[in-house]
Design a protein around this motif. Sequence first.
Motif, short mmCIF file in Angstrom:
data_model
loop_
_atom_site.label_atom_id
_atom_site.label_comp_id
_atom_site.label_asym_id
_atom_site.label_seq_id
_atom_site.Cartn_x
_atom_site.Cartn_y
_atom_site.Cartn_z
N MET A 1 111.77 94.44 36.76
CA MET A 1 111.86 93.06 36.51
C MET A 1 112.84 92.37 37.16
O MET A 1 114.12 92.72 37.02
CB MET A 1 111.60 92.59 35.14
N THR A 2 112.65 91.36 38.15
CA THR A 2 113.75 90.67 38.86
C THR A 2 113.71 89.39 38.21
O THR A 2 113.15 88.48 37.96
CB THR A 2 113.38 90.58 40.19
N THR A 3 115.16 89.09 37.83
CA THR A 3 115.40 87.61 37.27
C THR A 3 116.58 87.07 38.14
O THR A 3 117.40 87.52 39.00
CB THR A 3 116.05 87.91 35.88
N LEU A 4 116.24 85.82 38.15
CA LEU A 4 117.28 84.60 39.01
C LEU A 4 117.76 83.79 37.94
O LEU A 4 117.30 83.10 37.16
CB LEU A 4 116.49 83.92 40.18
N ILE A 5 119.16 83.70 38.10
CA ILE A 5 119.86 82.73 37.23
C ILE A 5 120.58 81.82 38.51
O ILE A 5 121.50 82.55 39.41
CB ILE A 5 120.93 83.42 36.62
N HIS A 6 120.19 80.54 38.54
CA HIS A 6 120.62 79.62 39.51
C HIS A 6 121.18 78.35 39.04
O HIS A 6 121.33 78.14 37.94
CB HIS A 6 119.35 79.28 40.48
N ASN A 7 121.69 77.40 39.96
CA ASN A 7 122.34 76.34 39.63
C ASN A 7 123.52 76.68 38.66
O ASN A 7 123.68 75.94 37.91
CB ASN A 7 121.32 75.28 39.13
N ALA A 8 124.42 77.68 38.92
CA ALA A 8 125.42 77.97 38.23
C ALA A 8 126.65 78.05 39.08
O ALA A 8 126.74 77.86 40.25
CB ALA A 8 125.20 79.46 37.72
N VAL A 9 127.87 77.81 38.24
CA VAL A 9 128.93 77.89 38.72
C VAL A 9 129.55 79.24 38.64
O VAL A 9 129.96 79.81 37.37
CB VAL A 9 129.93 76.98 38.16
N LEU A 10 129.85 80.26 39.53
CA LEU A 10 130.11 81.76 39.47
C LEU A 10 131.50 81.68 39.18
O LEU A 10 132.32 81.38 40.03
CB LEU A 10 129.48 82.30 40.72
N ILE A 11 132.13 82.39 38.25
CA ILE A 11 133.49 82.78 38.18
C ILE A 11 133.71 84.44 38.60
O ILE A 11 132.98 85.29 37.82
CB ILE A 11 133.76 82.58 36.62
#
Length: 430
Positions: A1-11
């Motif tokens: 299962m591939t999940t995308l988390i987008h529109n984030a500010v990556l720390i």
Amino acid sequence: MTTLIHNAVLIDPEAGTERPGALVLKDGAILDILPAAPESLDRFAAVLDADRRHLAPGIVDWGVKVSEPGERHKESFRSAGLAAAAGGVTTMVTRPDTHPAIDTPEILEFVARRAAQDSPVRVLPMAALTKGREGREMTEIGFLRDAGAVAFTDGDRVTEDTRALSRALTYARSLDALVVTHPQDPGLSRGAVMTSGKFASLRGLPAVSPMAERLGLDRDLTLARMTGARLHLDQITTAAALPALERAKASGLDVTAGVSVHHLTLNDFDVGDYRTFFKLVPPLRQEEDREAAVEALASGLIDCLGSQHTPQDEESKRLPFEAAAPGAVGLELLLPASLRLVHAGRLTLPALFRALSLNPSRRLGLPTGRLAKGAPADLVLFDMNAPFVLDRWTLRSKSKNTPFDGARLQGRVRGTWVAGRRVWPVPEDR
């Protein structure tokens, strides 16, 4: 299962950056890091819009007490795990100060089984350095290490027998095992409940000089130099201790240091009219000590920041200040309390997560704490500006002894993932 988390500010604490982006998760790891979501989302089994919230490596909370075995009414692996997930903590490094102490492979294996059954987050146990944490005879460090102990410590019970500590450090060095000590002079600090000063005198409470920490630190660093052992100092809370720590690091000693969020955000004045939720070990320090500790964390002199989660029941806290049990819960509040320093401009978010995630992971030899391809997908998504007033009865911990009850805080966890599996919010809380 591939999940995308987008529109984030990556720390990214490893690179020291804070930038917009997206993460692709697969098989429990970070598959890819993208500047933005691709045009087609069809290839992803699940897609989450982070709504411009911050996404960071999950917190590795070093020094958590889970009261199993012996005091399960105060905290269990189930309740501690839920509190950790709600607070963005993906790994709990647990202490051995249980009843009985975790000083044999059999007890350690019991703890590991209970943790695997009940906790939704990772649990890495530390084992006692000496039998019964009594400071006289070392434990079977090799067998305990083989059984899964990640470090060895007697917690806040200082080993007074220097020869016994020296032998334990020498043996640990032969196995390349990490030893955690609590720098404090036991003679000076015995019976003390506050840091010495005018406020302690006005309250009529037994107090200890900040130099007790410096004396204990000097001894531990000397033994580390003599034995060559790997050493972590669990609580550096005074300005007087920092020059010695800096010299030790500059000389090449294999030593790191930690501090609790309570000692970075509170001072001895917060005790007020004998408020026992503010009774900690070591005691809360004066404001100049707190300021020095914050600066040391920002500069990297102090490596790790944790909650020092210590659950106590109501009966043990509703006592006169001297008689009350010390300690405070903090798993669920570590992130919002730490964000006070970010909002005040004292830390950047990458620097904060360097202390919360990256440095503890590195010291313990873990692959976590990073946003990098192939790294474990242990993540926390949070809204750093979401305000709330804490009601301690809403905490997931069984015990509710927090000094932040009624405090105004900012920072809400919106999602926690362990090995790519979302563990917070749990279904009934969504």
